[in-house]
Motif scaffolding. Structure first.
Motif, mmCIF file in Angstrom:
data_model
loop_
_atom_site.group_PDB
_atom_site.id
_atom_site.type_symbol
_atom_site.label_atom_id
_atom_site.label_comp_id
_atom_site.label_asym_id
_atom_site.label_seq_id
_atom_site.Cartn_x
_atom_site.Cartn_y
_atom_site.Cartn_z
ATOM 1 N N UNK A 1 -10.040 0.016 -11.421
ATOM 2 C CA UNK A 1 -9.390 1.225 -11.916
ATOM 3 C C UNK A 1 -9.292 2.335 -10.896
ATOM 4 N N UNK A 2 -9.148 1.958 -9.614
ATOM 5 C CA UNK A 2 -9.031 2.965 -8.562
ATOM 6 C C UNK A 2 -7.746 2.755 -7.774
ATOM 7 N N UNK A 3 -7.322 3.817 -7.084
ATOM 8 C CA UNK A 3 -6.173 3.718 -6.194
ATOM 9 C C UNK A 3 -6.676 3.358 -4.805
ATOM 10 N N UNK A 4 -6.096 2.346 -4.200
ATOM 11 C CA UNK A 4 -6.504 1.909 -2.870
ATOM 12 C C UNK A 4 -5.835 2.789 -1.825
ATOM 13 N N UNK A 5 -6.644 3.593 -1.138
ATOM 14 C CA UNK A 5 -6.102 4.469 -0.102
ATOM 15 C C UNK A 5 -5.890 3.719 1.205
ATOM 16 N N UNK A 6 -6.410 2.488 1.285
ATOM 17 C CA UNK A 6 -6.221 1.663 2.475
ATOM 18 C C UNK A 6 -7.182 1.945 3.606
ATOM 19 N N UNK A 7 -8.018 2.940 3.467
ATOM 20 C CA UNK A 7 -8.939 3.294 4.548
ATOM 21 C C UNK A 7 -10.343 2.824 4.279
ATOM 22 N N UNK A 8 -11.221 3.200 5.191
ATOM 23 C CA UNK A 8 -12.629 2.868 5.043
ATOM 24 C C UNK A 8 -13.156 3.501 3.773
ATOM 25 N N UNK A 9 -13.945 2.772 3.005
ATOM 26 C CA UNK A 9 -14.405 3.241 1.707
ATOM 27 C C UNK A 9 -15.683 4.049 1.711
#
Length: 142
Positions: free
Chosen positions: A64-72
């Motif tokens: 249920x999260x938006x993937x920002x594509x960066x390091x988490x």
């Protein structure tokens, strides 16, 4: 009374861009999975917990999260019993195709560590902490 949330971690799932590539990388580190080649997730027993590899898009949707594509904002650690083991693990990771983000060396906290990054950008610190006891099963006593 039973605690609502026990103080333990059971499973970590790494979101990956290409499951086959990620699986080959971890298998090159000699990690074992019982997953079939066509499975959409691979589980690896890691001491008392599980590390899973799953599609990054599927993981984001399921979580249920938006993937920002960066390091988490998370770095994993693999603790070992001696500084020479840090060197050996970093070299094994390098041979498997990892990027070495920090070559092994003395740390500000009195230990010895290095960092490799897997093909999907997940950083792993490999560390020897002389202040911790590492049991035969890999569990740590603080």
């Amino acid at each position: 009374m039973i605690a609502a949330v026990e103080q333990r971690l059971s499973l970590v799932t790494l979101g990956v861009a290409d499951l086959a590539v990620a699986r080959r990388f971890y298998e090159a580190l000699d990690w074992k999975t019982g997953a079939a080649p066509a499975d959409d997730v691979a589980f690896f027993q890691s001491g008392g917990m599980i590390v899973a590899l799953w599609s990054r898009a599927s993981l984001a949707e399921d979580s249920g999260v938006e993937d920002s594509g960066g390091w988490g904002g998370v770095t994993f650690a693999h603790n070992v019993r001696a500084p020479a083991e840090v060197d050996a693990v970093i070299e094994e990771a390098r041979a498997a195709g990892a990027t070495i983000a920090r070559e092994p060396g003395e740390t500000f906290w009195g230990g010895y560590s290095g960092v490799f990054v897997d093909p999907d950008g997940h950083p792993w610190e490999v560390a020897h902490n002389p202040h911790w006891t590492l049991a035969d099963d890999g569990s740590i006593t603080l």
